[in-house]
Design a protein around this motif. Structure first.
Motif, PDB file in Angstrom:
ATOM      1  N   TYR A 173      86.329 -68.222 -63.290  1.00 58.67           N
ATOM      2  CA  TYR A 173      87.523 -68.769 -63.946  1.00 58.67           C
ATOM      3  C   TYR A 173      87.213 -69.188 -65.375  1.00 58.67           C
ATOM      4  O   TYR A 173      86.065 -69.477 -65.711  1.00 58.67           O
ATOM      5  CB  TYR A 173      88.075 -69.961 -63.157  1.00 58.67           C
ATOM      6  N   LYS A 174      88.298 -69.246 -66.172  1.00 57.75           N
ATOM      7  CA  LYS A 174      88.112 -69.516 -67.601  1.00 57.75           C
ATOM      8  C   LYS A 174      88.528 -70.932 -67.974  1.00 57.75           C
ATOM      9  O   LYS A 174      89.142 -71.649 -67.196  1.00 57.75           O
ATOM     10  CB  LYS A 174      88.968 -68.542 -68.400  1.00 57.75           C
ATOM     11  N   GLN A 175      88.257 -71.252 -69.213  1.00 54.70           N
ATOM     12  CA  GLN A 175      88.717 -72.486 -69.869  1.00 54.70           C
ATOM     13  C   GLN A 175      88.459 -73.737 -69.033  1.00 54.70           C
ATOM     14  O   GLN A 175      87.358 -73.948 -68.585  1.00 54.70           O
ATOM     15  CB  GLN A 175      90.184 -72.353 -70.258  1.00 54.70           C
ATOM     16  N   GLU A 176      89.517 -74.544 -68.811  1.00 55.33           N
ATOM     17  CA  GLU A 176      89.315 -75.847 -68.179  1.00 55.33           C
ATOM     18  C   GLU A 176      89.065 -75.778 -66.668  1.00 55.33           C
ATOM     19  O   GLU A 176      88.604 -76.746 -66.078  1.00 55.33           O
ATOM     20  CB  GLU A 176      90.542 -76.754 -68.440  1.00 55.33           C
ATOM     21  N   ILE A 177      89.398 -74.638 -66.046  1.00 53.45           N
ATOM     22  CA  ILE A 177      89.349 -74.601 -64.576  1.00 53.45           C
ATOM     23  C   ILE A 177      87.992 -75.052 -63.995  1.00 53.45           C
ATOM     24  O   ILE A 177      87.953 -75.971 -63.180  1.00 53.45           O
ATOM     25  CB  ILE A 177      89.761 -73.203 -64.032  1.00 53.45           C
ATOM     26  N   PRO A 178      86.867 -74.462 -64.445  1.00 57.02           N
ATOM     27  CA  PRO A 178      85.594 -74.905 -63.841  1.00 57.02           C
ATOM     28  C   PRO A 178      85.340 -76.398 -64.040  1.00 57.02           C
ATOM     29  O   PRO A 178      84.783 -77.055 -63.154  1.00 57.02           O
ATOM     30  CB  PRO A 178      84.535 -74.088 -64.588  1.00 57.02           C
ATOM     31  N   TYR A 179      85.773 -76.910 -65.192  1.00 59.25           N
ATOM     32  CA  TYR A 179      85.490 -78.322 -65.495  1.00 59.25           C
ATOM     33  C   TYR A 179      86.400 -79.265 -64.720  1.00 59.25           C
ATOM     34  O   TYR A 179      86.074 -80.436 -64.534  1.00 59.25           O
ATOM     35  CB  TYR A 179      85.630 -78.558 -67.006  1.00 59.25           C
ATOM     36  N   SER A 180      87.551 -78.761 -64.272  1.00 57.59           N
ATOM     37  CA  SER A 180      88.495 -79.576 -63.510  1.00 57.59           C
ATOM     38  C   SER A 180      88.241 -79.491 -62.012  1.00 57.59           C
ATOM     39  O   SER A 180      88.988 -80.054 -61.227  1.00 57.59           O
ATOM     40  CB  SER A 180      89.921 -79.098 -63.771  1.00 57.59           C
ATOM     41  N   THR A 181      87.202 -78.750 -61.634  1.00 56.55           N
ATOM     42  CA  THR A 181      86.977 -78.482 -60.212  1.00 56.55           C
ATOM     43  C   THR A 181      85.776 -79.236 -59.664  1.00 56.55           C
ATOM     44  O   THR A 181      84.750 -79.367 -60.327  1.00 56.55           O
ATOM     45  CB  THR A 181      86.746 -76.962 -60.018  1.00 56.55           C
ATOM     46  N   GLU A 182      85.933 -79.717 -58.449  1.00 55.79           N
ATOM     47  CA  GLU A 182      84.821 -80.332 -57.727  1.00 55.79           C
ATOM     48  C   GLU A 182      84.837 -79.729 -56.319  1.00 55.79           C
ATOM     49  O   GLU A 182      85.893 -79.288 -55.849  1.00 55.79           O
ATOM     50  CB  GLU A 182      85.009 -81.860 -57.680  1.00 55.79           C
ATOM     51  N   VAL A 183      83.672 -79.691 -55.682  1.00 57.24           N
ATOM     52  CA  VAL A 183      83.599 -79.080 -54.349  1.00 57.24           C
ATOM     53  C   VAL A 183      82.907 -80.036 -53.396  1.00 57.24           C
ATOM     54  O   VAL A 183      81.930 -80.699 -53.757  1.00 57.24           O
ATOM     55  CB  VAL A 183      82.809 -77.741 -54.403  1.00 57.24           C
ATOM     56  N   SER A 184      83.418 -80.106 -52.186  1.00 56.62           N
ATOM     57  CA  SER A 184      82.780 -80.943 -51.183  1.00 56.62           C
ATOM     58  C   SER A 184      82.689 -80.163 -49.870  1.00 56.62           C
ATOM     59  O   SER A 184      83.683 -79.592 -49.416  1.00 56.62           O
ATOM     60  CB  SER A 184      83.619 -82.212 -51.009  1.00 56.62           C
ATOM     61  N   VAL A 185      81.494 -80.127 -49.303  1.00 56.28           N
ATOM     62  CA  VAL A 185      81.333 -79.445 -48.012  1.00 56.28           C
ATOM     63  C   VAL A 185      81.676 -80.446 -46.915  1.00 56.28           C
ATOM     64  O   VAL A 185      81.046 -81.494 -46.799  1.00 56.28           O
ATOM     65  CB  VAL A 185      79.901 -78.877 -47.868  1.00 56.28           C
ATOM     66  N   THR A 186      82.692 -80.142 -46.143  1.00 50.66           N
ATOM     67  CA  THR A 186      83.196 -81.109 -45.156  1.00 50.66           C
ATOM     68  C   THR A 186      82.637 -80.849 -43.763  1.00 50.66           C
ATOM     69  O   THR A 186      82.694 -81.717 -42.900  1.00 50.66           O
ATOM     70  CB  THR A 186      84.735 -81.060 -45.108  1.00 50.66           C
ATOM     71  N   SER A 187      82.098 -79.653 -43.544  1.00 48.07           N
ATOM     72  CA  SER A 187      81.499 -79.366 -42.239  1.00 48.07           C
ATOM     73  C   SER A 187      80.371 -78.352 -42.415  1.00 48.07           C
ATOM     74  O   SER A 187      80.524 -77.360 -43.133  1.00 48.07           O
ATOM     75  CB  SER A 187      82.587 -78.822 -41.304  1.00 48.07           C
ATOM     76  N   PHE A 188      79.238 -78.614 -41.788  1.00 52.38           N
ATOM     77  CA  PHE A 188      78.071 -77.723 -41.860  1.00 52.38           C
ATOM     78  C   PHE A 188      77.477 -77.679 -40.456  1.00 52.38           C
ATOM     79  O   PHE A 188      76.858 -78.630 -40.011  1.00 52.38           O
ATOM     80  CB  PHE A 188      77.062 -78.285 -42.870  1.00 52.38           C
ATOM     81  N   LYS A 189      77.721 -76.571 -39.762  1.00 54.59           N
ATOM     82  CA  LYS A 189      77.245 -76.484 -38.370  1.00 54.59           C
ATOM     83  C   LYS A 189      76.313 -75.298 -38.220  1.00 54.59           C
ATOM     84  O   LYS A 189      76.728 -74.155 -38.374  1.00 54.59           O
ATOM     85  CB  LYS A 189      78.435 -76.342 -37.417  1.00 54.59           C
ATOM     86  N   GLU A 190      75.056 -75.609 -37.899  1.00 59.13           N
ATOM     87  CA  GLU A 190      74.087 -74.532 -37.752  1.00 59.13           C
ATOM     88  C   GLU A 190      73.990 -74.138 -36.287  1.00 59.13           C
ATOM     89  O   GLU A 190      73.632 -74.945 -35.431  1.00 59.13           O
ATOM     90  CB  GLU A 190      72.724 -74.990 -38.299  1.00 59.13           C
ATOM     91  N   GLU A 191      74.329 -72.879 -35.989  1.00 64.19           N
ATOM     92  CA  GLU A 191      74.160 -72.354 -34.638  1.00 64.19           C
ATOM     93  C   GLU A 191      72.946 -71.438 -34.646  1.00 64.19           C
ATOM     94  O   GLU A 191      72.328 -71.249 -35.685  1.00 64.19           O
ATOM     95  CB  GLU A 191      75.434 -71.598 -34.224  1.00 64.19           C
TER      96      GLU A 191
END
Ligand code: GTP
Ligand code: MG
Length: 295
Positions: free
Chosen positions: A204-222
């Motif tokens: 993505y361009k311009q402000e999009i990457p800077y306006s974005t945050e990511v959170s992993v809400t579930s991590f299940k290892e099988e």
């Protein structure tokens, strides 16, 4: 005989302006893609350890966000991570990029005042035109005659072995700080959220990457697969539409690329599901920043 006698360990902290190659250098030393990188400035937002342990030494490298004048609260937090890295360093790696016209000597001044030995790295020498490397080396050496300068390419591994040996020589005798099988201080969830963020910086361009945050809400290892759920936050409704894209093609692309990197990192099949949400003006909101881990 005590095998740990003469064992060396210390914190080697990588500091510099945005986009000079700090995260790339960390990955080169680690021999593994641990930190995310991109051609856009201010990709890294947290301090992250890359821990390299051998029978004779343990180096705790720190990747840090690019040093800038903060304009909003998120950036203030990012600069807090840089200040911490200046304070606890045994060795400071101060990086500039060959092609940058303004290297902001005030950041170097901060590093020199911090008290630890500073190695001054001119990175991206693989992009050299004419006598740029020599010119830049001479320029800095004249300004700071005591400065120990290395001309490197973090990407091509040019002179990085030489630099590594110098770091080892500067490392104090000290017991290991971390268990020898630990590669970073960050969780698997953090690494996954960073991988997704990298793909957002890429797509993505311009402000999009800077306006974005990511959170992993579930991590299940099988046994054969890791199942991951992640939430992608943007600041406004209009940005949500851009992230998802026409027929959800943009978000699908991010998901596919991120899953590919996660499978390489974990050496296992990954199933990744993403959800896009709006967290209004999260970059300026003290409470939301805390929630996202910017303390
Ligand atoms: N040609 C060349 N490119 C490099 C080198 N090192 C890094 N890069 C590129 O420069 C860009 C920035 O690299 P990063 O490692 O993300 O830079 P950074 O200093 O961590 O940036 P921030 O996290 O934004 O502060 C990426 O596109 C890298 O591939 C190098 O030695 N040579
Ligand atoms: Mg970085």
């Amino acid at each position: 005989m005590d095998k740990r006698k003469n064992f060396k360990a210390g914190f080697v902290n990588i500091i510099g302006r945005p986009n000079v190659g700090k995260s790339t250098l960390l990955n080169t030393f680690m021999g593994e893609k641990l930190a995310i990188t991109s051609s856009k400035a201010q990709t890294t937002r947290h301090r992250m350890f890359g821990i390299l342990t051998e029978p004779e030494f343990q180096i705790v490298f720190s990747d840090t966000p690019g040093a800038i004048d903060p304009a909003y609260k998120l950036q203030e937090r990012m600069m807090g991570f840089v200040r911490n890295a200046l304070e606890d360093a045994d060795v400071i790696l101060f990086i500039v990029a060959l092609e940058d016209k303004n290297d902001h000597p005030e950041v170097l001044e901060m590093a020199l005042k911090a008290g630890a030995p500073v190695l001054f790295l001119i990175n991206k020498t693989d992009l050299e035109k004419g006598s740029q490397t020599l010119d830049k080396t001479n320029y800095w050496q004249e300004l700071y005659p005591e400065l120990e300068i290395f001309t490197i390419s973090a990407l091509d591994k040019r002179n990085t072995d030489k630099l590594f040996n110098r770091i080892l020589a500067l490392l104090p005798e000290h017991p290991a700080y971390f268990p020898k099988d630990e590669m970073t201080d960050k969780s698997e969830r953090f690494i996954c959220s960073e991988i997704i963020r990298e793909k957002i910086f890429l797509n993505y361009k311009q402000e999009i990457p800077y306006s974005t945050e990511v959170s992993v809400t579930s991590f299940k290892e099988e046994e054969k697969i890791i199942r991951i759920e992640a939430e992608i936050y943007v600041e406004r409704d209009s940005q949500k539409g851009i992230i998802i894209g026409k027929k959800a093609e943009a978000i699908k692309q991010v998901g596919t690329q991120a899953r590919g990197d996660m499978e390489v990192f974990f050496g296992k099949k990954v199933h990744l599901e993403t959800f896009v949400k709006v967290e209004k003006d999260w970059r300026k909101d003290e409470r939301k920043l805390k929630k996202f881990g910017y303390h």
